[in-house]
Design a protein around this motif. Structure first.
Motif, PDB file in Angstrom:
ATOM      1  N   SER A 756       0.835  -1.205   0.000  1.00  0.00           N
ATOM      2  CA  SER A 756       0.000   0.000   0.000  1.00  0.00           C
ATOM      3  C   SER A 756       0.868   1.252   0.000  1.00  0.00           C
ATOM      4  CB  SER A 756      -0.914   0.021   1.228  1.00  0.00           C
ATOM      5  OG  SER A 756      -1.559   1.262   1.337  1.00  0.00           O
ATOM      6  N   PRO A 757       0.615   2.204  -0.934  1.00  0.00           N
ATOM      7  CA  PRO A 757       1.420   3.440  -0.929  1.00  0.00           C
ATOM      8  C   PRO A 757       1.108   4.319   0.275  1.00  0.00           C
ATOM      9  CG  PRO A 757      -0.348   3.593  -2.543  1.00  0.00           C
ATOM     10  CD  PRO A 757      -0.365   2.184  -2.039  1.00  0.00           C
ATOM     11  N   ASP A 758      -0.029   4.081   0.953  1.00  0.00           N
ATOM     12  CA  ASP A 758      -0.407   4.899   2.118  1.00  0.00           C
ATOM     13  C   ASP A 758       0.058   4.294   3.436  1.00  0.00           C
ATOM     14  OD1 ASP A 758      -1.773   6.700   0.433  1.00  0.00           O
ATOM     15  OD2 ASP A 758      -3.539   5.382   0.421  1.00  0.00           O
ATOM     16  N   ALA A 759       0.687   3.106   3.392  1.00  0.00           N
ATOM     17  CA  ALA A 759       1.111   2.448   4.623  1.00  0.00           C
ATOM     18  C   ALA A 759       2.250   3.237   5.268  1.00  0.00           C
ATOM     19  CB  ALA A 759       1.546   1.022   4.339  1.00  0.00           C
ATOM     20  N   ALA A 760       2.237   3.300   6.609  1.00  0.00           N
ATOM     21  CA  ALA A 760       3.291   4.012   7.339  1.00  0.00           C
ATOM     22  C   ALA A 760       3.762   3.196   8.546  1.00  0.00           C
ATOM     23  CB  ALA A 760       2.789   5.386   7.790  1.00  0.00           C
ATOM     24  N   ARG A 761       3.437   1.875   8.573  1.00  0.00           N
ATOM     25  CA  ARG A 761       3.746   1.061   9.756  1.00  0.00           C
ATOM     26  C   ARG A 761       3.777  -0.413   9.374  1.00  0.00           C
ATOM     27  NH1 ARG A 761       0.577  -0.981  14.322  1.00  0.00           N
ATOM     28  NH2 ARG A 761       1.693  -0.622  16.285  1.00  0.00           N
ATOM     29  N   TYR A 762       4.740  -1.107   9.937  1.00  0.00           N
ATOM     30  CA  TYR A 762       4.796  -2.564   9.753  1.00  0.00           C
ATOM     31  C   TYR A 762       5.123  -3.198  11.107  1.00  0.00           C
ATOM     32  CZ  TYR A 762       6.457  -7.217   8.601  1.00  0.00           C
ATOM     33  OH  TYR A 762       6.639  -8.571   8.577  1.00  0.00           O
ATOM     34  N   VAL A 763       4.408  -4.274  11.431  1.00  0.00           N
ATOM     35  CA  VAL A 763       4.610  -4.976  12.700  1.00  0.00           C
ATOM     36  C   VAL A 763       5.040  -6.415  12.398  1.00  0.00           C
ATOM     37  CG1 VAL A 763       3.566  -5.737  14.846  1.00  0.00           C
ATOM     38  CG2 VAL A 763       2.890  -3.545  13.848  1.00  0.00           C
ATOM     39  N   PHE A 764       6.249  -6.788  12.890  1.00  0.00           N
ATOM     40  CA  PHE A 764       6.749  -8.156  12.738  1.00  0.00           C
ATOM     41  C   PHE A 764       6.471  -8.899  14.053  1.00  0.00           C
ATOM     42  CE2 PHE A 764      10.309 -11.167  13.428  1.00  0.00           C
ATOM     43  CZ  PHE A 764      10.001 -12.072  12.410  1.00  0.00           C
ATOM     44  N   ARG A 765       5.742 -10.014  13.973  1.00  0.00           N
ATOM     45  CA  ARG A 765       5.372 -10.794  15.154  1.00  0.00           C
ATOM     46  C   ARG A 765       6.066 -12.164  15.103  1.00  0.00           C
ATOM     47  NH1 ARG A 765       0.697  -8.228  13.570  1.00  0.00           N
ATOM     48  NH2 ARG A 765      -0.225  -6.856  15.147  1.00  0.00           N
TER      49      ARG A 765
END
Length: 1029
Positions: A756-765
């Motif tokens: 997504s070009p609007d994404a601003a966060r990624y969470v690695f679990r």
């Protein structure tokens, strides 16, 4: 017939008095109308109206069928005020066409035709009618056979007995053309007697025919059969314009047929048409040309259908388009009259003179509606009528021809008393007397006969023309006119003036926008004449009131008409003409004004080619406004820009002779529109219209996300955040992010794609993720063209683990009625996991739920805090737990504490102060605490001086205090009790003013207000109480 001299005298007299309109031929004010007279009328008298005006008063006669009625030969006829009265009218003798005839010495006219008809209705001759026997289901017609009559009739049928009439519907129909009754399909209920009722709409008389019995045959029932149309309209139906046309159609049949209407030419039935009696009658009101055509009536049932057709033809009576009007003609002249009328069929024309047919012969020519009489003589005078007729009607138009025979007369057309002309000019002195026939003319100057030469000419109409006028031509001139009936003359004067000359003409100028100029226009002229200056601009007169913002007449003298043009604009360029006029001449002088200004907008800006970062543009130059274009500037706009922005181009500077440029430094995959602005030495012009919108091509992304960071989150999570790349910097479609991370100090990167070009966060679990561990993190970008670069590497910590142990040794003590202090010891280092960022204290009243507890957080290693804003004399529970970014740890055991009783609510009262020897002594009443309040332990005295915000406080356990204060300032003092529960209510502020003598006293008022106090530099306090600052 009148004698020639009688006509001459009468015509001359008429001309003299024509303006008074006293003598004229007959004119109809009212013409007779057609009459239908009921024979059974009690009036026994017919009146045909006719009203005429004229001078002399006309005499009126009447014609019947073209023959004059001799009133004296038949006592039944009389004429009263022009109206014809017929007593005891007789159908045989008086039926016919009547016309009113009006005559006076100027001629005779006849009125339009009026028909007299007689209306009547006789009785039925037959007394009985035979029985009609039909089978059930069979169609049937009962004939009415009306008796002799004149006038319009209506029909109805009585069933059995009056007043029961036959009701018309889709099965029963009464024709208003024949009166017959039609029953499409006979039923048992139709058995009975039928009587035809005939009514004359003119006389209102009614007669009943003999009854006709209807019975059913007993030899069976009629089977089904197709429709048979019994009532149908004629094959041709002539229909007058504006009338209501009625078409009847009815059919017999079993089952009962339905009736419908249509036009055979495919056109729609007019919307104004109405259908009556179950469509048996079609009615078309206000019939017009477009309503004409072939109409069809369709009768249909299950056994078949039948069609009846008829042509509706349009006709119209004649109606005047152009009438003739009264005319005046001199002897030997010609007259032409023309009349035109509409009508269908096209009307024919004939002419009457004095009521008699006018035939073409010699000088009289007739052609359609045109009458021409040449070489007019007195015998041609009279009343003329144009008659237009077709087979549907006839109309008359009347006019009088007056033949003028009179000697020359200047009474209405005197020579101009004073004629002005300039030296060298041309003048015509008109001579137009009224005369018939046309006179001969001669002229005198003064008393001498004027002879014609190359400069002086007598024109055909008698006017005198003088060219190349000199001063010697001035003087009096007399025109003499003569014909068979006399001679007359008229005199006027000719005055010769010096001509007007332009001394200073306006001259062409070249100016710049915003300047102001004066265009001169100065003349020399004869000062005895009024002079007028006007200016025109590009052929239109300048309105100095409307255009006063820019144009003004200046000069101030009658020989100057200079034009000032202020704040010149481009629109003011053009041709200016100064026009000068006097009563003898007019002249003009012109100048051209060239206005130089900033260039006009360039035209046709086109994007010829576009890449990912460049655009090739071309355009056409606009107006240079008389100053060569020196350069062009290109501007661009995108959905992301704020308005129009200048852009870089190749060449960097675009000169005025270049009409193409390449825009560089564009962002890929962004929609652009461009415009061009031209400039010259005078200024920058208006921009062009925008070009079409075009998107640049895609390219690899170049901008990486900014502010890559992260941390926090829940257990076993690595949270990575960044700022999104703006759309205008993504360089293409299909944009997304590549997130790479690895434990600090390792080599291999783990990567994931965020689409997504609007994404601003990624969470690695991951359950194996150690808490609060450092990771190296970077975020890259990609689009349809491929991957771009990564952001700089930054360190982000994984999520923490919540503290696992509770604080120990929790203690609480009450500080006052509203404050409690709580303290604790941190968990043992070797007995808990998870970093401690601070502690959370929860406090709730005994009568409240724990989940609604007040929460206070500390930061760092702080192990005590104060909880405020509590209720006095109340039991509270407190518990403490550690927290970090992952959450809060387990809570300690709750401890209890009771707040102290509230402080005294009663303020000190009856405050009295005295001053003596630089001392102020305060006294007040003791405050007694209530049962639910803390005991008073002492009093606080708060004081400050004027213009100082800080307050000093002393405490005492007594009800008096002595203050050593300078007397040169004002003071504000308050007193309040204190207790274990805190400070009590304060007294009102007491103002102690600056003391001018050594002794003063005062008391505090419960309603007194504090005043502003002056600053004091030193306060000396001497008292036996404790002091606290």
């Amino acid at each position: 017939m009148r004698l020639l001299w009688e006509l001459l005298v009468l015509q001359s007299f008429m001309v003299c008095l024509a303006d008074d309109n006293t003598l004229h031929g007959p004119v109809f004010l009212q013409e007779p109308n057609s009459v239908i007279f009921p024979l059974d009328s009690e009036e026994k008298k017919v009146k045909l109206s006719c009203e005429v005006k004229g001078n002399p008063r006309p005499t009126i006669g009447w014609k019947l069928n073209g023959t004059s009625i001799d009133i004296g030969m038949d006592y039944r006829y009389s004429v009263v005020e022009g109206n014809l009265l017929i007593n005891n009218p007789n159908k045989t003798q008086d039926t016919g066409t009547y016309q009113c005839v009006a005559t006076n010495p100027f001629g005779t006219i006849v009125s339009r035709e009026a028909k007299l008809q007689f209306a009547y209705l006789e009785n039925f001759k037959t007394r009985t009618r035979s029985t009609v026997s039909v089978r059930q289901g069979q169609g049937m017609v009962l004939l009415c056979g009306p008796p002799p009559h004149s006038g319009e009739l209506t029909y109805a049928w009585i069933f059995n007995e009056y007043p029961t009439f036959v009701h018309q519907d889709n099965r029963r129909f009464v024709s208003q053309e024949t009166g017959n009754l039609y029953i499409a399909k006979v039923e048992a209920s139709d058995v009975g007697n039928y009587t035809c009722v005939v009514t004359n709409t003119v006389t209102n008389s009614r007669v009943l025919g003999p009854p006709t019995p209807l019975i059913l045959r007993n030899d069976g029932v009629m089977g089904e059969y197709e429709p048979k149309i019994e009532v149908q309209f004629p094959e041709t139906v002539p229909s007058a314009k504006g009338t209501t046309v009625k078409l009847e159609c009815f059919a017999l049949g079993n089952p009962v047929p339905t009736i419908s209407w249509r036009r055979a030419d495919g056109k729609q039935i007019p919307r104004k048409a109405r259908r009556h009696r179950s469509s048996g009658l079609l009615e078309i009101p206000n019939f017009q040309q477009e309503d004409a055509g072939l109409y069809e009536c369709v009768a249909e049932n299950v056994r078949g259908k039948n069609v009846a057709r008829g042509q509706l033809t349009f006709y119209a009576q004649p109606n005047w388009i152009q009438k003739i009007s009264d005319g005046h003609a001199a002897i030997e002249e010609s007259v032409v009259w023309e009349c035109r009328a509409s009508g269908r069929p096209k009307p024919s024309y004939r002419w009457l003179k004095d009521g008699e047919p006018l035939l073409p012969q010699g000088r009289v020519q007739l052609e359609q509606g045109s009458l021409t009489i040449t070489n007019i003589s007195l015998s041609d005078a009279g009343m003329y009528q144009c008659v237009a007729e077709n087979r549907h009607g006839i109309i008359f138009a009347s006019a009088e021809l007056s033949v003028i025979a009179v000697g020359p007369d200047f009474s209405k057309t005197l020579l101009k008393k004073l004629t002005l002309v300039k030296v060298g000019g041309e003048v015509i002195i008109e001579c137009k007397p009224k005369a018939s026939p046309r006179p001969t003319y001669s002229w005198k100057k003064g008393k001498d006969i004027l002879k014609e030469n190359e400069r002086i000419t007598v024109l055909d109409d008698g006017s005198l023309r003088i060219v190349n006028v000199t001063k010697s031509d001035a003087g009096s001139y007399t025109c003499v006119a003569t014909n068979h009936f006399g001679t007359a003359s008229s005199t006027g004067s000719l005055v010769v003036k010096d001509p007007t000359r332009v001394m200073v003409s306006p001259f062409s100028m070249d100016v710049t926008v915003g300047e102001s100029i004066v265009l001169p226009c100065q003349v020399s002229h004869d000062h005895s004449l009024d002079i007028m200056f006007t200016w025109s601009f590009n052929g239109h007169l300048i309105d100095f009131e409307k255009d006063g913002d820019h144009f003004e007449r200046v000069g101030g003298q009658d020989s100057a008409g200079d034009l000032m043009i202020r704040s010149i604009q481009l629109k003011h360029a053009g041709k200016y003409v100064c026009m000068v006029q006097t009563s003898v001449d007019k002249l003009s002088a012109a100048a051209d004004l060239i206005v130089r200004g900033p260039p006009g907008p360039p035209e046709a800006v086109t994007i010829d080619e576009i890449t990912d970062t460049t655009a090739q543009l071309s355009w056409r130059p606009g107006e240079d406004n008389h100053s060569p274009i020196t350069m062009y500037v290109v501007q661009a706009r995108t959905p992301f820009s704020v308005g129009w922005q200048a852009v870089s181009t190749v060449p960097e500077i675009i000169d005025g002779r270049t009409f193409t440029a390449t825009v560089v430094g564009l962002n890929p995959w962004v929609e652009y529109e461009f415009r061009v602005v031209a400039a010259n030495l005078i200024g920058i012009g208006e921009p062009s219209r925008p070009s079409e919108k075009r998107r640049t091509e895609e390219a690899l992304p170049e901008v990486t996300p900014a502010n890559v960071s992260g941390g926090g989150g829940s257990k076993s999570e690595l949270v990575i955040t960044w700022e999104t790349v703006p759309e205008e910097l993504q360089n293409g479609g299909g944009f997304g992010y590549v997130v790479a991370f690895r434990p600090f100090g390792t080599v291999s990167w783990m990567q994931t794609v965020v689409a997504s070009p609007d994404a601003a966060r990624y969470v690695f679990r991951n359950e194996t993720l150690p808490p609060f561990s450092p990771y190296e993190v970077k975020v890259g970008v990609y689009n349809n063209k491929g991957e771009g670069s990564f952001s700089p590497v930054t360190v982000v910590y994984s999520a923490e683990e919540e503290p696992t142990r509770a604080p120990t040794t929790v203690l609480a003590r009450s500080l006052s009625a509203s404050d409690v202090e709580v303290s604790w010891a941190p968990p043992w280092e070797n007995q808990h996991k998870g970093r401690i960022q601070g502690y959370e204290v929860r406090c709730w009243r005994h009568d409240e739920k724990e989940e609604n507890a007040k929460r206070i957080r500390t930061v760092g290693n702080q192990t005590s805090t104060k909880v405020s804003n509590l209720r006095g004399n109340a039991l509270y529970h407190l518990a403490v737990r550690a927290y970090n970014t992952a959450g809060t740890g387990p809570s300690s055991a709750a401890v209890n504490v009771t707040t102290k009783k509230p402080p005294p609510s009663q303020p000190p009262g009856n405050i009295i102060w005295n001053s003596s020897d630089s001392k102020i002594i305060l006294n007040w009443d003791q405050v007694k605490a209530l049962d639910n309040e803390s005991e008073v332990r002492g009093y606080k005295v708060l004081y400050r001086w004027n213009r100082q915000s800080s307050t000093s406080v002393i405490e005492t356990n007594k009800t008096s205090v002595e203050l050593s204060l300078p007397f040169d300032e004002d003071y504000i003092i308050e007193i309040k009790p204190f207790s274990d529960g805190g400070d009590g209510s304060s007294s009102e502020q007491i103002r102690i003013p600056k003391i001018s003598n050594a002794y003063a006293r005062g008391s505090g008022s419960s309603t007194s207000n504090a005043c502003t106090l002056s600053a004091i530099s030193t306060i000396m306090i001497s008292l036996t109480a404790r002091s606290s600052l």
